[in-house]
Enzyme design. Structure first.
Site, PDB file in Angstrom:
ATOM      1  N   SER A 121      63.783  53.286 -41.923  1.00  0.00           N
ATOM      2  CA  SER A 121      65.174  52.823 -41.813  1.00  0.00           C
ATOM      3  C   SER A 121      65.691  52.509 -43.204  1.00  0.00           C
ATOM      4  O   SER A 121      64.907  52.293 -44.137  1.00  0.00           O
ATOM      5  CB  SER A 121      65.224  51.561 -40.939  1.00  0.00           C
ATOM      6  OG  SER A 121      66.481  50.913 -41.024  1.00  0.00           O
ATOM      7  N   TYR A 131      62.906  42.865 -38.644  1.00  0.00           N
ATOM      8  CA  TYR A 131      63.102  44.316 -38.551  1.00  0.00           C
ATOM      9  C   TYR A 131      62.913  44.956 -39.918  1.00  0.00           C
ATOM     10  O   TYR A 131      62.227  45.982 -40.051  1.00  0.00           O
ATOM     11  CB  TYR A 131      64.497  44.614 -38.000  1.00  0.00           C
ATOM     12  CG  TYR A 131      64.782  46.082 -37.825  1.00  0.00           C
ATOM     13  CD1 TYR A 131      64.269  46.787 -36.749  1.00  0.00           C
ATOM     14  CD2 TYR A 131      65.581  46.773 -38.733  1.00  0.00           C
ATOM     15  CE1 TYR A 131      64.521  48.153 -36.580  1.00  0.00           C
ATOM     16  CE2 TYR A 131      65.845  48.132 -38.578  1.00  0.00           C
ATOM     17  CZ  TYR A 131      65.314  48.808 -37.498  1.00  0.00           C
ATOM     18  OH  TYR A 131      65.569  50.154 -37.348  1.00  0.00           O
ATOM     19  N   LYS A 148      59.995  47.695 -41.028  1.00  0.00           N
ATOM     20  CA  LYS A 148      60.257  49.035 -41.544  1.00  0.00           C
ATOM     21  C   LYS A 148      59.691  49.225 -42.954  1.00  0.00           C
ATOM     22  O   LYS A 148      59.347  50.346 -43.347  1.00  0.00           O
ATOM     23  CB  LYS A 148      61.762  49.315 -41.495  1.00  0.00           C
ATOM     24  CG  LYS A 148      62.303  49.453 -40.064  1.00  0.00           C
ATOM     25  CD  LYS A 148      61.589  50.547 -39.276  1.00  0.00           C
ATOM     26  CE  LYS A 148      62.182  50.763 -37.909  1.00  0.00           C
ATOM     27  NZ  LYS A 148      61.538  51.860 -37.146  1.00  0.00           N
TER      28      LYS A 148
END
Length: 265
Positions: A147, A160, A164
């Site tokens: 991401s 998050y 990633k």
């Protein structure tokens, strides 16, 4: 002949969004595809909906229910694809989740939920895919979904972002270890993509006070995209099919940014 004709592929997180689009693009290019997802009913519907697409391009389609944090289920998914198709050539570790929380409010449960699926799930997926490929003796490709959040931290999605970043590290580590088996490990890093996941994130950001109205978060996140618009899943699949094809055989350990120029690194 399509770019991935004769290749047998697994895509996790394939009941919707980017994962479904990846699988459908692979089918269009002649691959056999196993759509896999924790949502058993929905992924079965996706596979059924793509039966004609597979036949038209000369491939096969199947599906599997899988919790990517459960090693036994991941092994069963890979075994199912191997039996159905005769081999496994490419595995996309795409399944992922997000649950925004303001930085000072992040809990241990929030951290573990995201890191288990996005981090541990990728590790297990890579290991079990590699075991199958090593047993076959013909190499293979592992492709991980990173991401833009793997390149910089954002204040209300810290777990998050960390997960990633972990995907990038796992991709590099796997590439180093698996090269001797002729297995390449690459990844791609989407930016803002109009998917069901982004709609859910939008609602979550409103619930924690990070935005005030529907669509505001996406507008703000995408304001600096050089291409001037958010991505659609089809904007991602040209690259993902390339990563599954022989055209990328000399690439390993790399993450390809597909963000419309949002993050220049």
């Amino acid at each position: 002949m399509g770019r991935v004709s004769g290749r047998s592929c697994i895509v996790t997180g394939a009941a919707q969004g980017i994962g479904r689009a990846i699988g459908e693009a692979l089918l269009d290019e002649g691959a056999d595809v196993c759509f896999a997802d924790i949502n058993a009913d929905k992924v079965a519907e996706v596979a059924k909906a793509n039966a004609d697409r597979a036949r038209a391009a000369g491939g096969k389609v199947t599906h599997a229910a899988v919790n990517v944090t459960d090693r036994a289920q991941v092994r069963a998914m890979i075994a199912h694809a191997a039996v159905t198709f005769g081999k496994v050539d490419v595995v996309f570790n795409n399944a992922g989740v997000n649950k925004p929380m303001n930085f000072m409010d992040v809990t241990e449960d929030n951290w573990r939920f995201i890191m288990d699926i996005n981090g541990l799930g990728v590790l297990i997926g890579m290991q079990e895919a590699a075991r199958q490929m090593i047993a076959q003796g013909s190499g293979g490709k592992i492709v991980n979904t990173a991401s833009i959040a793997s390149r910089q931290g954002f204040d209300n999605v810290a777990p998050y972002c960390a997960s990633k970043w972990a995907v990038v590290s796992l991709t590099q580590s796997g590439a180093r270890d698996l090269a001797k088996h002729d297995i390449t490990v690459t990844g791609f890093a989407p930016g803002v993509v109009a998917t069901e996941m982004w709609e859910e994130v939008d609602r979550d950001l409103m619930s924690i006070g990070a935005s005030e109205r529907p669509g505001q978060a996406m507008e703000e996140f995408s304001a600096d995209i050089l291409k001037g618009r958010v991505a659609q899943p089809v904007d991602i699949t040209g690259t993902t099919t390339f990563l599954a094809s022989r055209d990328s055989d000399y690439m390993t350990g790399q993450i390809v940014m597909i963000d419309g120029g949002m993050t220049l690194v």
